[in-house]
Write an enzyme that holds these catalytic residues in place. Structure first.
Site, mmCIF file in Angstrom:
data_model
loop_
_atom_site.group_PDB
_atom_site.id
_atom_site.type_symbol
_atom_site.label_atom_id
_atom_site.label_comp_id
_atom_site.label_asym_id
_atom_site.label_seq_id
_atom_site.Cartn_x
_atom_site.Cartn_y
_atom_site.Cartn_z
ATOM 1 C CD GLU A 197 13.596 0.840 8.574
ATOM 2 O OE1 GLU A 197 14.047 1.970 9.302
ATOM 3 O OE2 GLU A 197 14.155 -0.490 8.582
ATOM 4 N N GLY B 169 -4.394 5.701 4.391
ATOM 5 C CA GLY B 169 -3.939 4.981 5.590
ATOM 6 C C GLY B 169 -4.872 4.168 6.432
ATOM 7 N N GLY C 162 -4.782 3.493 -1.334
ATOM 8 C CA GLY C 162 -5.786 3.555 -0.799
ATOM 9 C C GLY C 162 -5.306 4.484 0.683
ATOM 10 C CB CYS D 298 13.204 9.364 7.878
ATOM 11 S SG CYS D 298 14.012 8.180 6.307
ATOM 12 C CB VAL E 102 -5.965 0.703 2.385
ATOM 13 C CG1 VAL E 102 -4.901 -0.578 1.791
ATOM 14 C CG2 VAL E 102 -7.242 0.495 1.353
ATOM 15 N N GLY E 103 -4.507 0.789 4.888
ATOM 16 C CA GLY E 103 -3.234 0.610 5.833
ATOM 17 C C GLY E 103 -3.905 -0.025 7.056
ATOM 18 C CD GLU F 295 10.720 13.212 10.578
ATOM 19 O OE1 GLU F 295 9.495 12.640 10.860
ATOM 20 O OE2 GLU F 295 11.723 12.453 9.945
ATOM 21 C CE LYS G 61 -1.536 3.039 2.835
ATOM 22 N NZ LYS G 61 -1.500 4.103 1.751
HETATM 23 P P1 NAD Z 1 2.673 8.698 7.224
HETATM 24 O O1 NAD Z 1 3.090 7.941 8.563
HETATM 25 O O2 NAD Z 1 1.452 9.697 7.437
HETATM 26 O O3 NAD Z 1 1.935 7.872 6.023
HETATM 27 C C1 NAD Z 1 3.016 6.661 5.663
HETATM 28 C C2 NAD Z 1 2.249 5.551 5.097
HETATM 29 O O4 NAD Z 1 1.130 4.884 6.200
HETATM 30 C C3 NAD Z 1 1.110 6.103 4.053
HETATM 31 O O5 NAD Z 1 0.905 5.098 3.243
HETATM 32 C C4 NAD Z 1 -0.330 6.281 4.709
HETATM 33 O O6 NAD Z 1 -1.213 5.986 3.957
HETATM 34 C C5 NAD Z 1 -0.320 5.058 5.782
HETATM 35 N N1 NAD Z 1 -1.103 5.183 7.044
HETATM 36 C C6 NAD Z 1 -1.403 6.560 7.495
HETATM 37 N N2 NAD Z 1 -2.240 5.881 8.606
HETATM 38 C C7 NAD Z 1 -2.361 4.641 8.605
HETATM 39 C C8 NAD Z 1 -2.884 3.885 9.579
HETATM 40 N N3 NAD Z 1 -3.497 4.282 10.596
HETATM 41 N N4 NAD Z 1 -2.547 2.527 9.484
HETATM 42 C C9 NAD Z 1 -1.883 2.089 8.500
HETATM 43 N N5 NAD Z 1 -1.233 2.908 7.552
HETATM 44 C C10 NAD Z 1 -1.421 4.340 7.663
HETATM 45 O O7 NAD Z 1 4.061 9.062 6.787
HETATM 46 P P2 NAD Z 1 4.153 10.247 5.335
HETATM 47 O O8 NAD Z 1 3.655 11.707 5.692
HETATM 48 O O9 NAD Z 1 3.829 9.697 4.216
HETATM 49 O O10 NAD Z 1 5.458 10.493 5.414
HETATM 50 C C11 NAD Z 1 6.423 11.158 6.099
HETATM 51 C C12 NAD Z 1 6.979 10.311 7.424
HETATM 52 O O11 NAD Z 1 7.735 9.016 6.813
HETATM 53 C C13 NAD Z 1 7.983 11.035 8.069
HETATM 54 O O12 NAD Z 1 7.540 11.173 9.482
HETATM 55 C C14 NAD Z 1 9.415 10.521 7.860
HETATM 56 O O13 NAD Z 1 10.407 10.555 8.691
HETATM 57 C C15 NAD Z 1 8.854 8.995 7.699
HETATM 58 N N6 NAD Z 1 9.915 8.159 6.845
HETATM 59 C C16 NAD Z 1 10.816 7.457 7.530
HETATM 60 C C17 NAD Z 1 11.636 6.704 6.741
HETATM 61 C C18 NAD Z 1 12.470 5.583 7.298
HETATM 62 O O14 NAD Z 1 13.003 5.016 6.510
HETATM 63 N N7 NAD Z 1 12.812 5.553 8.685
HETATM 64 C C19 NAD Z 1 11.702 6.978 5.414
HETATM 65 C C20 NAD Z 1 11.053 7.902 4.894
HETATM 66 C C21 NAD Z 1 10.150 8.655 5.506
#
Ligand code: NAD
Length: 471
Positions: free
Chosen positions: A244, A202, A200, A278, A205-206, A378, A169
């Protein structure tokens, strides 16, 4: 206008049953460029069922067969590098300075995993036991918007290497990039159901993937807040979870650093991926007696950084991905000033000449202490903080005084001192003098930067369960 109205389940592009739609934007112009029809819970369940059907046969494939599949996936993705780059520029605003690294990194993840798989022994002997590493079960991969293609390919490559089938996803904000990538992956001709890709939301679908009993393993990249939610719901069925998450990396300049080398490296990793990374080294730690010199050099260098749309190859910093992300970054710039930090360069608003697009000025705060929110949270944009330290021990204690621990940076000239200092940092990775990415080494974080590791053998084993057969 792009109309993304298909998801990929059981080896086919199908129309989602979900009825919700989301708009897609070009962040460099703020124009709407497409619409994506989103999968719903029913679609997620169908994708899980397809992956479950494919699992028994796929989990028993020979290593050589899976190496062949990884090579085919690499060839299929490599064939459309320019389409992938274009999609990443259009939908995400990624500057060419980033896509030049990100796209080869994404395509090569299949070959890197093939080489790991080649050398990996799924069976070993321990005392009287034959220990077999067995795929844990159907996996789910959930990825963010900030390097969509690379996260999808590296998680998929690892699942394939392990013999796991997977439901992916990606971020709903990356639907155009996902569509191009899914078309490439389809061309590789893997057995149906081995991988399934569904756009989808988060929380729809997540969330279904994180709680469904037929998912054995979740590999998530995203924010710490969402990681926490996933961990909670995965606990119900004891899924194996790799998280991650976020970071607030220290970027430590030592007193013996050659600033001609260190300053460009510090800024490259501070502003990597327009600050939406990140792994960004967002806290620049500077010895007090060199502070004025370093501040002067940082200011001079940043003011040469070109901000703009990715069509210009000289651009180093592209737009923020969305209005929401732009507003969030602006609010942190405002907060920094309120907290008592002063601006070395940058500040509120767009750079001169960029009236449209979610562009932010590359910003560096000075007079920052490590307790300020701009030094602890962050920001996920091009906003860095300079923190002064008096000696090496204080540098280490500031570096480690953070809820995160993903990637740290050291800059200096004494190799043995740098290695010794690296050993004192609580960080999943420590990068010395701007060394390049190492895809065979583990990647992941201490503390609230996550759980587990990706890449290489550590990444592969995160999809496997050891089974001891004792005779
Ligand atoms: P996010 O956590 O908002 O979303 C990430 C993914 O999770 C998306 O696909 C989203 O749809 C899904 N999601 C959201 N709510 C969910 C839920 N309740 N259950 C399951 N899935 C859900 O993050 P973002 O805004 O897309 O990305 C930015 C963040 O990602 C930053 O905090 C960054 O540090 C982190 N990041 C970490 C790494 C790493 O490898 N450590 C790499 C890149 C980004």
């Amino acid at each position: 206008m792009r109309d993304i109205d298909k998801i990929y389940i059981d080896g086919q592009f199908v129309t989602p049953r979900g009825k919700e739609k989301a708009d897609l934007y070009n962040p460099s112009t703020e124009e709407k460029i497409g619409v994506v029809q989103l999968a719903g819970v029913e679609d997620a369940r169908e994708a899980i069922a397809a992956a479950k059907r494919a699992f028994p046969a796929f989990s028993r494939t020979a290593k050589a067969e899976r190496i062949g599949m990884l090579k085919r996936l690499n060839a299929a993705v490599t064939a459309r590098v320019s389409d992938l780059t274009e999609a990443m520029a259009l939908e995400y605003g990624a500057p060419q300075t980033f896509t030049r690294f990100a796209i080869p990194h994404a395509t090569s993840s299949f070959l890197t995993m093939a080489s790991v798989l080649e050398g990996y022994e799924f069976e070993r002997h321990m005392g009287r036991a034959r220990v077999v590493m067995q795929p844990a079960g159907v996996a789910a991969a959930i990825t963010p918007w900030n390097s969509n293609i690379g996260f999808v390919t590296s998680k998929l490559a690892t699942a394939i290497a392990a013999g796991s089938t997977v439901v992916i996803k990606p971020s709903e904000m990356s639907a155009i990039q996902t569509q191009v990538l899914a078309e490439c992956l389809h061309e590789a001709g893997l057995p149906k159901g081995v991988f399934n890709i569904i756009n989808g939301l988060g929380h729809v679908v997540g969330a279904e993937l994180s709680r469904h009993p037929d998912i054995a393993k979740v590999s998530f990249t995203g924010s710490t807040a969402v990681g926490r939610e996933i961990l909670r719901s995965a606990a119900e069925t004891f899924k194996r979870v790799t998280l991650e998450l976020g970071g607030k990396g220290p970027n430590i300049i030592l007193d013996d650093a050659d600033l001609n080398v260190a300053i460009p490296a510090v800024l490259r990793m501070g502003f990597i991926n327009s600050g939406q990374a990140c792994i960004a080294g967002t806290r620049i730690l500077v010895p007090k007696h060199r502070l004025d010199e370093v501040l002067g050099r940082l200011k001079q260098e940043v003011e040469t950084f070109k901000v703009g749309a990715p069509a210009n190859p000289d651009v180093v910093i592209g737009p923020m991905v969305s209005q929401k992300q732009y507003d969030r970054v602006q609010s942190y710039i405002e907060l920094g000033t309120r907290e008592g930090a002063s601006l070395l360069t940058g500040g509120l608003g767009r750079p001169i000449g960029l009236e449209r697009g979610w562009f932010t000025k590359p910003t560096i705060f000075m007079d920052v202490n490590n307790q300020m929110r701009i030094a602890r949270e962050e920001i996920f944009g091009p906003v860095l903080s300079v923190i002064a330290y008096s000696d090496e021990s204080e540098a280490v204690s500031i570096a480690n005084d953070t809820p995160y621990g993903l990637q740290a940076y050291l800059h200096g000239t004494d190799a043995s001192r740098l290695q010794a200092l690296a050993d004192r940092l609580d960080s999943g990775r420590v990068v010395i003098n701007g060394a390049p990415h190492e895809p065979l080494a583990p990647f992941g974080g201490f503390k609230q930067s996550g759980i587990g590791r990706e890449y290489g053998v550590f990444g592969l084993e995160a999809f496997l369960e050891p089974k001891a057969v004792i005779a």
